[in-house]
Design an enzyme around this catalytic site. Structure first.
Site, PDB file in Angstrom:
ATOM      1  N   LYS A  80       0.862  -1.178   0.000  1.00  0.00           N
ATOM      2  CA  LYS A  80       0.000   0.000   0.000  1.00  0.00           C
ATOM      3  C   LYS A  80       0.899   1.228   0.000  1.00  0.00           C
ATOM      4  O   LYS A  80       2.052   1.152   0.457  1.00  0.00           O
ATOM      5  CB  LYS A  80      -0.862  -0.008   1.278  1.00  0.00           C
ATOM      6  CG  LYS A  80      -2.135   0.768   1.160  1.00  0.00           C
ATOM      7  CD  LYS A  80      -3.277  -0.088   0.639  1.00  0.00           C
ATOM      8  CE  LYS A  80      -4.557   0.704   0.532  1.00  0.00           C
ATOM      9  NZ  LYS A  80      -5.714  -0.087   0.175  1.00  0.00           N
ATOM     10  N   GLY A 180     -24.426   3.197   3.136  1.00  0.00           N
ATOM     11  CA  GLY A 180     -23.568   3.786   2.105  1.00  0.00           C
ATOM     12  C   GLY A 180     -23.909   3.245   0.733  1.00  0.00           C
ATOM     13  O   GLY A 180     -23.593   2.094   0.416  1.00  0.00           O
ATOM     14  N   GLY A 182     -22.797   4.230  -2.356  1.00  0.00           N
ATOM     15  CA  GLY A 182     -21.869   4.838  -3.317  1.00  0.00           C
ATOM     16  C   GLY A 182     -21.595   3.858  -4.439  1.00  0.00           C
ATOM     17  O   GLY A 182     -22.476   3.096  -4.860  1.00  0.00           O
ATOM     18  N   ASN A 183     -20.346   3.839  -4.898  1.00  0.00           N
ATOM     19  CA  ASN A 183     -19.989   2.991  -6.046  1.00  0.00           C
ATOM     20  C   ASN A 183     -20.347   1.526  -5.843  1.00  0.00           C
ATOM     21  O   ASN A 183     -20.913   0.887  -6.724  1.00  0.00           O
ATOM     22  CB  ASN A 183     -18.478   3.081  -6.290  1.00  0.00           C
ATOM     23  CG  ASN A 183     -18.109   4.382  -6.946  1.00  0.00           C
ATOM     24  OD1 ASN A 183     -18.843   4.882  -7.792  1.00  0.00           O
ATOM     25  ND2 ASN A 183     -16.982   4.952  -6.541  1.00  0.00           N
ATOM     26  N   TYR A 186     -24.436   1.005  -4.005  1.00  0.00           N
ATOM     27  CA  TYR A 186     -25.590   1.180  -4.895  1.00  0.00           C
ATOM     28  C   TYR A 186     -25.737  -0.024  -5.832  1.00  0.00           C
ATOM     29  O   TYR A 186     -26.839  -0.547  -6.032  1.00  0.00           O
ATOM     30  CB  TYR A 186     -25.481   2.476  -5.718  1.00  0.00           C
ATOM     31  CG  TYR A 186     -26.752   2.738  -6.481  1.00  0.00           C
ATOM     32  CD1 TYR A 186     -27.832   3.352  -5.866  1.00  0.00           C
ATOM     33  CD2 TYR A 186     -26.907   2.309  -7.799  1.00  0.00           C
ATOM     34  CE1 TYR A 186     -29.030   3.554  -6.536  1.00  0.00           C
ATOM     35  CE2 TYR A 186     -28.100   2.498  -8.482  1.00  0.00           C
ATOM     36  CZ  TYR A 186     -29.151   3.123  -7.842  1.00  0.00           C
ATOM     37  OH  TYR A 186     -30.342   3.305  -8.515  1.00  0.00           O
TER      38      TYR A 186
HETATM   39  P1  NAD Z   1     -17.897   5.474  -2.215  1.00  0.00           P
HETATM   40  O1  NAD Z   1     -17.180   6.638  -1.645  1.00  0.00           O
HETATM   41  O2  NAD Z   1     -18.301   5.481  -3.652  1.00  0.00           O
HETATM   42  O3  NAD Z   1     -19.220   5.166  -1.369  1.00  0.00           O
HETATM   43  C1  NAD Z   1     -19.281   5.239   0.009  1.00  0.00           C
HETATM   44  C2  NAD Z   1     -20.592   5.906   0.371  1.00  0.00           C
HETATM   45  O4  NAD Z   1     -20.752   5.823   1.780  1.00  0.00           O
HETATM   46  C3  NAD Z   1     -20.642   7.382   0.002  1.00  0.00           C
HETATM   47  O5  NAD Z   1     -21.805   7.623  -0.751  1.00  0.00           O
HETATM   48  C4  NAD Z   1     -20.660   8.088   1.356  1.00  0.00           C
HETATM   49  O6  NAD Z   1     -21.454   9.264   1.338  1.00  0.00           O
HETATM   50  C5  NAD Z   1     -21.300   7.038   2.244  1.00  0.00           C
HETATM   51  N1  NAD Z   1     -21.009   7.171   3.664  1.00  0.00           N
HETATM   52  C6  NAD Z   1     -19.846   7.497   4.283  1.00  0.00           C
HETATM   53  N2  NAD Z   1     -19.976   7.457   5.610  1.00  0.00           N
HETATM   54  C7  NAD Z   1     -21.253   7.097   5.853  1.00  0.00           C
HETATM   55  C8  NAD Z   1     -22.011   6.859   7.030  1.00  0.00           C
HETATM   56  N3  NAD Z   1     -21.476   6.991   8.250  1.00  0.00           N
HETATM   57  N4  NAD Z   1     -23.306   6.484   6.896  1.00  0.00           N
HETATM   58  C9  NAD Z   1     -23.869   6.329   5.674  1.00  0.00           C
HETATM   59  N5  NAD Z   1     -23.198   6.542   4.530  1.00  0.00           N
HETATM   60  C10 NAD Z   1     -21.912   6.917   4.613  1.00  0.00           C
HETATM   61  O7  NAD Z   1     -16.964   4.224  -1.897  1.00  0.00           O
HETATM   62  P2  NAD Z   1     -17.059   2.762  -2.546  1.00  0.00           P
HETATM   63  O8  NAD Z   1     -16.055   2.657  -3.636  1.00  0.00           O
HETATM   64  O9  NAD Z   1     -18.477   2.414  -2.800  1.00  0.00           O
HETATM   65  O10 NAD Z   1     -16.490   1.877  -1.352  1.00  0.00           O
HETATM   66  C11 NAD Z   1     -17.308   1.599  -0.226  1.00  0.00           C
HETATM   67  C12 NAD Z   1     -16.491   0.831   0.811  1.00  0.00           C
HETATM   68  O11 NAD Z   1     -16.032  -0.399   0.243  1.00  0.00           O
HETATM   69  C13 NAD Z   1     -15.237   1.566   1.272  1.00  0.00           C
HETATM   70  O12 NAD Z   1     -15.008   1.263   2.627  1.00  0.00           O
HETATM   71  C14 NAD Z   1     -14.138   0.945   0.428  1.00  0.00           C
HETATM   72  O13 NAD Z   1     -12.878   1.005   1.062  1.00  0.00           O
HETATM   73  C15 NAD Z   1     -14.612  -0.482   0.315  1.00  0.00           C
HETATM   74  N6  NAD Z   1     -14.116  -1.180  -0.852  1.00  0.00           N
HETATM   75  C16 NAD Z   1     -14.359  -0.694  -2.089  1.00  0.00           C
HETATM   76  C17 NAD Z   1     -13.873  -1.354  -3.205  1.00  0.00           C
HETATM   77  C18 NAD Z   1     -14.157  -0.859  -4.597  1.00  0.00           C
HETATM   78  O14 NAD Z   1     -13.899  -1.602  -5.561  1.00  0.00           O
HETATM   79  N7  NAD Z   1     -14.669   0.337  -4.758  1.00  0.00           N
HETATM   80  C19 NAD Z   1     -13.132  -2.551  -3.045  1.00  0.00           C
HETATM   81  C20 NAD Z   1     -12.914  -3.049  -1.755  1.00  0.00           C
HETATM   82  C21 NAD Z   1     -13.409  -2.345  -0.664  1.00  0.00           C
END
Ligand code: NAD
Length: 355
Positions: A80, A180, A182-183, A186
């Site tokens: 990392k 949450g 998000g990406n 949803y």
């Molecule tokens: P993202 O930022 O697109 O979505 C996260 C969402 O959570 C956002 O919409 C944010 O507003 C919301 N949020 C933050 N704190 C909150 C709370 N206390 N209550 C409610 N909503 C809250 O991120 P992502 O890419 O969807 O990733 C989500 C999680 O999954 C992260 O922890 C990330 O590290 C983990 N993750 C993501 C991936 C990936 O491929 N994107 C891979 C492994 C792990």
């Protein structure tokens, strides 16, 4: 400040402190373990309060990547990197290029991908200085963003957990709360809605939650209510450490299965959840779809190959963890660490007794 005596130091192989005077770059790259292959892991840019916070983060996160890749049956080590500074104020092309050169100087032992504070466009800039970057589309038509693969893996893992805890594979009418949207969250909610699950969602961004209500018929709740809902499943897909002692006392769900990294505020919560008959799906196993996809992208292989690997690995690894947890009484997070460690640490295999 000592790294070797740091509380998060765990026999890391290589920790590099990077400084570029011209661009102001201050960064740390950590390779935890490369027994299975070169290290792959995100590059994060964050406004750390002090150097120690950054060191702690990079040591912890790189170790986590070793476990995640091993659990995902990938020939990858764990690494990392962190860039110190607020991305909104300090991120410049010059700084990103300097970071790319530092990554390049490790000759491929560490391959960087996106993480918080660093987006696809930033990765492309680093990619002008080094070939050792991954997980973004260098050309139009390439797939890039691994979030859809992560969401698919979480969906598969959630179903395995539901089957273990509720003895059914049918999600119709199953009540699921997604923290949450998000990406990843949803997309997960979309797949759950398609299978007939009833959804509750919360998000700090009101528009994200409202989109899920409008498009998927989800019920929107305040962020501080999501963990106490009378649902069967909670899917934490926001930030880490959201499952803490307070949440434990409020939980009504029987399954926790979501994408967030480091969901448990401390490791002992795994045993406490088990004592309350809550099946915790270890985060780095269920959210490994993204890293699997990034690995296949780097090999130039089609998504179909990654999809097959995600389905098989997440299913088999979770089934093993749940079965061993049921028969030994150990918490699922403890078993997950043993399963992963058995794969990357040859000295550990002999002492780890398979139930
Ligand atoms: P993202 O930022 O697109 O979505 C996260 C969402 O959570 C956002 O919409 C944010 O507003 C919301 N949020 C933050 N704190 C909150 C709370 N206390 N209550 C409610 N909503 C809250 O991120 P992502 O890419 O969807 O990733 C989500 C999680 O999954 C992260 O922890 C990330 O590290 C983990 N993750 C993501 C991936 C990936 O491929 N994107 C891979 C492994 C792990």
């Amino acid at each position: 400040m000592s790294v070797f005596e740091h509380r998060s130091f765990d026999a890391h192989e290589h920790v590099a402190f990077c400084h570029d005077k011209k661009s102001g770059l201050k960064a740390i790259i950590a390779i935890h373990n490369s027994h299975l292959g070169n290290a792959l892991g995100g590059c994060r840019m964050f406004d750390y309060r002090c150097d120690d916070e950054a060191i702690n983060d990079v040591l912890r996160l790189s170790r986590g990547m070793t476990y995640k890749s091993a659990a995902a049956n990938l020939p990858l080590g764990g690494g990392k990197s962190v860039i110190l500074g607020n991305p909104r104020h300090y991120k410049t092309e010059e700084l990103l290029r300097a970071m790319g050169r530092f990554i390049d100087s490790l000759g491929g032992r560490y391959v960087a991908a996106e993480d918080s504070g660093i987006n696809e466009a930033d990765m492309r800039i680093m990619g002008q200085e080094t070939a050792h970057v991954a997980g973004f589309s260098a050309q139009a038509g390439e797939r890039g963003d691994p979030s859809p693969a992560t969401a698919y893996g979480v969906f598969i893992g959630l179903k395995i957990a539901v089957e273990q805890r509720y003895k059914t594979t049918d999600l119709k009418g199953m009540r699921v709360a997604v923290q949450g949207v998000g990406n990843v969250g949803y997309r997960l909610a979309e797949m759950l809605a398609r299978e007939g699950a009833e959804l509750w969602v919360s998000d700090l961004y009101k528009e994200n939650a409202e989109r899920a209500a409008k498009e998927l018929g989800a019920h929107v709740v305040d962020p501080d209510q999501i963990f106490s809902l009378p649902v069967e499943v909670i899917a934490p897909c926001a930030l880490g450490s959201t499952v803490d002692d307070i949440v434990l006392s409020q939980l009504q769900a029987g399954v926790i299965a979501g994408s967030a990294n480091n969901q448990l505020a401390h490791d002992d919560l795994g045993a406490a959840l088990k004592a309350r008959d809550v099946l915790y799906t270890p985060d780095y196993v269920i959210n490994s779809g993204g890293i699997i996809d990034v690995y296949y992208q780097r090999q130039g292989l089609p998504y179909a190959r990654a999809h097959k690997h995600i389905t098989q690995t997440i299913t088999e690894t979770l089934q093993e963890i749940f079965q061993r947890s049921a028969s030994t009484g150990e918490a699922t997070n403890v078993i997950a660490d043993k399963v992963a460690r058995r794969r990357f640490d040859p000295d550990f295999s002999s002492v780890d007794c398979v139930a």
